[in-house]
Design a protein around this motif. Structure first.
Motif, PDB file in Angstrom:
ATOM      1  N   GLU A 149      -6.763  13.420 -25.862  1.00 24.45           N
ATOM      2  CA  GLU A 149      -7.237  13.703 -24.510  1.00 24.45           C
ATOM      3  C   GLU A 149      -7.126  15.189 -24.159  1.00 24.45           C
ATOM      4  O   GLU A 149      -8.082  15.789 -23.661  1.00 24.45           O
ATOM      5  CB  GLU A 149      -6.424  12.884 -23.509  1.00 24.45           C
ATOM      6  N   ARG A 150      -5.974  15.793 -24.416  1.00 28.26           N
ATOM      7  CA  ARG A 150      -5.738  17.184 -24.000  1.00 28.26           C
ATOM      8  C   ARG A 150      -6.202  18.214 -25.025  1.00 28.26           C
ATOM      9  O   ARG A 150      -6.363  19.374 -24.700  1.00 28.26           O
ATOM     10  CB  ARG A 150      -4.246  17.394 -23.707  1.00 28.26           C
ATOM     11  N   LYS A 151      -6.403  17.809 -26.271  1.00 28.05           N
ATOM     12  CA  LYS A 151      -6.846  18.704 -27.349  1.00 28.05           C
ATOM     13  C   LYS A 151      -6.007  19.990 -27.377  1.00 28.05           C
ATOM     14  O   LYS A 151      -6.452  21.047 -26.945  1.00 28.05           O
ATOM     15  CB  LYS A 151      -8.321  19.019 -27.203  1.00 28.05           C
ATOM     16  N   PRO A 152      -4.799  19.895 -27.918  1.00 27.06           N
ATOM     17  CA  PRO A 152      -3.891  21.053 -27.899  1.00 27.06           C
ATOM     18  C   PRO A 152      -4.429  22.235 -28.697  1.00 27.06           C
ATOM     19  O   PRO A 152      -5.188  22.067 -29.647  1.00 27.06           O
ATOM     20  CB  PRO A 152      -2.616  20.502 -28.540  1.00 27.06           C
ATOM     21  N   ARG A 153      -4.008  23.417 -28.313  1.00 25.25           N
ATOM     22  CA  ARG A 153      -4.385  24.637 -29.031  1.00 25.25           C
ATOM     23  C   ARG A 153      -3.813  24.641 -30.443  1.00 25.25           C
ATOM     24  O   ARG A 153      -4.461  25.069 -31.379  1.00 25.25           O
ATOM     25  CB  ARG A 153      -3.885  25.876 -28.294  1.00 25.25           C
ATOM     26  N   ILE A 154      -2.549  24.190 -30.577  1.00 22.59           N
ATOM     27  CA  ILE A 154      -1.869  24.215 -31.872  1.00 22.59           C
ATOM     28  C   ILE A 154      -1.581  22.775 -32.290  1.00 22.59           C
ATOM     29  O   ILE A 154      -0.930  22.029 -31.558  1.00 22.59           O
ATOM     30  CB  ILE A 154      -0.565  25.032 -31.801  1.00 22.59           C
ATOM     31  N   LEU A 155      -2.064  22.408 -33.468  1.00 23.03           N
ATOM     32  CA  LEU A 155      -1.851  21.065 -34.007  1.00 23.03           C
ATOM     33  C   LEU A 155      -0.977  21.172 -35.242  1.00 23.03           C
ATOM     34  O   LEU A 155      -1.314  21.875 -36.198  1.00 23.03           O
ATOM     35  CB  LEU A 155      -3.183  20.421 -34.363  1.00 23.03           C
ATOM     36  N   ILE A 156       0.150  20.488 -35.231  1.00 25.55           N
ATOM     37  CA  ILE A 156       1.078  20.456 -36.359  1.00 25.55           C
ATOM     38  C   ILE A 156       0.883  19.130 -37.069  1.00 25.55           C
ATOM     39  O   ILE A 156       0.896  18.065 -36.433  1.00 25.55           O
ATOM     40  CB  ILE A 156       2.538  20.572 -35.861  1.00 25.55           C
ATOM     41  N   THR A 157       0.718  19.170 -38.390  1.00 25.70           N
ATOM     42  CA  THR A 157       0.443  17.941 -39.131  1.00 25.70           C
ATOM     43  C   THR A 157       0.831  18.100 -40.598  1.00 25.70           C
ATOM     44  O   THR A 157       1.475  19.071 -40.973  1.00 25.70           O
ATOM     45  CB  THR A 157      -1.050  17.541 -38.963  1.00 25.70           C
ATOM     46  N   ASN A 158       0.437  17.126 -41.408  1.00 20.94           N
ATOM     47  CA  ASN A 158       0.630  17.203 -42.863  1.00 20.94           C
ATOM     48  C   ASN A 158      -0.728  16.927 -43.520  1.00 20.94           C
ATOM     49  O   ASN A 158      -1.697  16.561 -42.857  1.00 20.94           O
ATOM     50  CB  ASN A 158       1.707  16.213 -43.331  1.00 20.94           C
ATOM     51  N   ALA A 159      -0.803  17.105 -44.826  1.00 25.43           N
ATOM     52  CA  ALA A 159      -2.087  16.983 -45.535  1.00 25.43           C
ATOM     53  C   ALA A 159      -2.682  15.587 -45.405  1.00 25.43           C
ATOM     54  O   ALA A 159      -3.888  15.435 -45.172  1.00 25.43           O
ATOM     55  CB  ALA A 159      -1.914  17.358 -47.006  1.00 25.43           C
ATOM     56  N   ASN A 160      -1.861  14.544 -45.554  1.00 23.79           N
ATOM     57  CA  ASN A 160      -2.379  13.175 -45.467  1.00 23.79           C
ATOM     58  C   ASN A 160      -2.939  12.874 -44.083  1.00 23.79           C
ATOM     59  O   ASN A 160      -4.009  12.282 -43.944  1.00 23.79           O
ATOM     60  CB  ASN A 160      -1.298  12.166 -45.827  1.00 23.79           C
ATOM     61  N   GLN A 161      -2.203  13.273 -43.056  1.00 23.31           N
ATOM     62  CA  GLN A 161      -2.665  12.999 -41.694  1.00 23.31           C
ATOM     63  C   GLN A 161      -3.905  13.817 -41.364  1.00 23.31           C
ATOM     64  O   GLN A 161      -4.825  13.317 -40.715  1.00 23.31           O
ATOM     65  CB  GLN A 161      -1.554  13.310 -40.685  1.00 23.31           C
ATOM     66  N   LEU A 162      -3.961  15.059 -41.830  1.00 28.27           N
ATOM     67  CA  LEU A 162      -5.141  15.879 -41.566  1.00 28.27           C
ATOM     68  C   LEU A 162      -6.391  15.245 -42.179  1.00 28.27           C
ATOM     69  O   LEU A 162      -7.457  15.227 -41.563  1.00 28.27           O
ATOM     70  CB  LEU A 162      -4.946  17.306 -42.084  1.00 28.27           C
ATOM     71  N   GLU A 163      -6.246  14.691 -43.374  1.00 25.96           N
ATOM     72  CA  GLU A 163      -7.387  14.013 -44.004  1.00 25.96           C
ATOM     73  C   GLU A 163      -7.862  12.853 -43.134  1.00 25.96           C
ATOM     74  O   GLU A 163      -9.067  12.657 -42.932  1.00 25.96           O
ATOM     75  CB  GLU A 163      -7.020  13.521 -45.402  1.00 25.96           C
ATOM     76  N   LEU A 164      -6.912  12.074 -42.605  1.00 21.75           N
ATOM     77  CA  LEU A 164      -7.291  10.970 -41.715  1.00 21.75           C
ATOM     78  C   LEU A 164      -7.992  11.481 -40.461  1.00 21.75           C
ATOM     79  O   LEU A 164      -9.006  10.934 -40.034  1.00 21.75           O
ATOM     80  CB  LEU A 164      -6.062  10.154 -41.323  1.00 21.75           C
ATOM     81  N   LEU A 165      -7.444  12.533 -39.870  1.00 17.16           N
ATOM     82  CA  LEU A 165      -8.026  13.073 -38.643  1.00 17.16           C
ATOM     83  C   LEU A 165      -9.464  13.549 -38.853  1.00 17.16           C
ATOM     84  O   LEU A 165     -10.292  13.450 -37.952  1.00 17.16           O
ATOM     85  CB  LEU A 165      -7.174  14.233 -38.125  1.00 17.16           C
ATOM     86  N   LEU A 166      -9.731  14.072 -40.041  1.00 16.33           N
ATOM     87  CA  LEU A 166     -11.064  14.609 -40.326  1.00 16.33           C
ATOM     88  C   LEU A 166     -12.062  13.548 -40.773  1.00 16.33           C
ATOM     89  O   LEU A 166     -13.258  13.817 -40.845  1.00 16.33           O
ATOM     90  CB  LEU A 166     -10.965  15.708 -41.390  1.00 16.33           C
ATOM     91  N   THR A 167     -11.566  12.346 -41.069  1.00 18.23           N
ATOM     92  CA  THR A 167     -12.463  11.307 -41.565  1.00 18.23           C
ATOM     93  C   THR A 167     -12.551  10.082 -40.660  1.00 18.23           C
ATOM     94  O   THR A 167     -13.459   9.267 -40.829  1.00 18.23           O
ATOM     95  CB  THR A 167     -12.048  10.848 -42.985  1.00 18.23           C
ATOM     96  N   ARG A 168     -11.626   9.919 -39.721  1.00 21.01           N
ATOM     97  CA  ARG A 168     -11.677   8.771 -38.810  1.00 21.01           C
ATOM     98  C   ARG A 168     -12.529   9.122 -37.597  1.00 21.01           C
ATOM     99  O   ARG A 168     -12.311  10.145 -36.947  1.00 21.01           O
ATOM    100  CB  ARG A 168     -10.279   8.395 -38.316  1.00 21.01           C
TER     101      ARG A 168
END
Length: 195
Positions: A149-168
């Protein structure tokens, strides 16, 4: 640097490698920092990001992910999130950690949220008074729903989660029209024995 950096940063001056990284990043160059433990690698990438985010804040730019900080382990991602809590309290720079353990709903995060405008001193006082609670500044997005909802300026994540975020499909909005400028791979590790 943006004048507000003095209120955000933990150190008054930069080492030579931090200054070089800052100048290179501000000029749109790719940067690789490889120095010993405790030498300030985090500041080398974080200060250019914070400077840029403060400028976006002042320009009243629309919300959106500007920097992705990717860590090899959730413990390291959590350490960075905890550090940003104190640094960014009252700054207006939003941030969030999106890993497998991030709760979907804000109500399930189990945190005490400080009101908007509470600065670093207020954050530290609240944290000391409520030592049994997890205290977060208004700037932190603490759940999947809030990050979306808020779309933060800085997103902290890991490689596996980033892959999910970019494909879901449900997460693509996080990056649609986002002013993404920084992709940080902090503490790149190599593993052997996996096929």
């Amino acid at each position: 640097l943006h004048p507000a950096m003095q209120g955000v940063t933990e150190y008054e001056s930069l080492f030579a490698h931090q200054q070089e990284a800052l100048e290179a990043a501000k000029n749109g160059q790719h940067v690789l920092v490889s120095t010993g433990t405790g030498s300030g690698k985090t500041e080398a990438f974080l200060y250019p990001i914070l400077d840029h985010c403060l400028r976006l804040r002042d320009a009243e730019a629309p919300a959106g992910v500007t920097a992705v900080l990717m860590y090899p382990m959730n413990a390291l991602a959590g350490d960075q999130r905890d550090r940003l809590r104190g640094m960014l309290a009252g700054s207006g720079i939003t941030f969030g950690m999106y890993v497998g353990s991030t709760p979907y709903r804000t109500e399930d995060a189990g945190v005490v949220r400080l009101p908007e405008g509470t600065g670093r001193d207020g954050y530290e006082k609240a944290r000391n008074r409520r030592s049994a609670d997890i205290v977060t500044p208004w700037e932190e997005c603490v759940s999947e729903a809030e990050i979306g909802e808020r779309k933060p300026r800085i997103l902290i994540t890991n490689a596996n989660q980033l892959e999910l975020l970019l494909t879901r499909g449900k997460d693509l909005g996080l990056f649609t029209d986002a002013p993404l400028r920084f992709m940080v791979l902090d503490e790149a590790h190599t593993y052997s024995g996996a096929e």
